[in-house]
Design an enzyme around this catalytic site. Sequence first.
Site: not given
Length: 386
Positions: A125, A131, A155, A239, A335, A362, A365
């Site tokens: 990165t 991304s 990062f 992986g 909660q 990684e 999402n």
Amino acid sequence: MNFELTEEQRAFAQTARDFAQAELAPHAARWDAEGIFPREAIALAGELGFCGLYAPATIDGLALPRLDAALVFEEMAAVDPSTTAFITIHNMATWMLGTWGSDAVRAEWGTALTSGAKLASYCLTEPGAGSDAASLRTRAERDGGDYLISGSKAFISGAGSTDVLVLMARTGGPGAKGISAFAVPADAPGIQYGKKEAKMGWNSQPTRTISFDRVRVPAASLLGAEGEGFKIAMKGLDGGRINIATCSVGAAQGALAAAQRHLHERQQFGRPLAQFQALQFKLADMATELVAARQMVRLAASKLDAGHPDASTYCAMAKRFATDAGFAVCNEALQIHGGYGYIREYPLERLVRDTRVHQILEGTNEIMRVIVARRMLEAGAHDDIR
């Protein structure tokens, strides 16, 4: 189709559970609160083989299937997702170095990494390439028998506290085909580390930017051939996505166990919380989501182990589902604990903070959805993904 673990797999998992309870559980909260990078504990993990779980035997790795490695990571993440996540990143970088490194690179770093005596960071990165990793700008120029590397990374887990950097840099033109991979000593002249980032979670591992100013490395530091770096990086991330998904599953298991205990111990309105149907239903949903996530991760790991042509798609699906579900289970467990879940005497708030980043790293999402959707829209995909 057999979902039962073998005796050997159960033994690996039990060894990891015992290690986690003895070496991680007593200290995880303090490492988090004080920002301590526990190199000694990681070295102890290395003595058990946990720093080279799927690294090749040529560098003294255990060469285990990814499924077996996932069993180990899950047990450790149940008590300390942050430290476990770093160990998974180290495993990924070590596997890449052992698989594609030259004889000289493997001789210098291989056994030291698999034993945990030395540690590795993964440097892909950049400030302007998250991304969209194929747009990275760090460059490696040939200079006689060496390369000179200039640019920056962002990062980077372990940065400033590790010994070798598995680094992606541009040796050719734009796009993925112009990227190569290198093993770079972390203390090489011309490397500078930024400040330690103050983060929401993952506080037992440092995160920093890294700057490279004409850092000289020999040509033997190249992993694979020129132009293969992006392919190597993506193979590593398949992986890595299983690994981080497994850390979410492990953290969720730890949170669920804490919630179960709390429901029996805590009383309100004259009876244990376990007798309230609304909380029973919540617990049932948490357990169901957790089991579904675990099986999806293990399916993806088995696809990767088998070299299935759609392994990358399964890894992306598992990463997306398990990190979302794992965070949700940890949050629901908090909660259930009410106000107690929000204070640091209990592990829930740490598990929630540590698992939140799993939905980002990684590959976010959202990117996992892109990977799956692209494959599903290809001709014949409906026959393959099932």
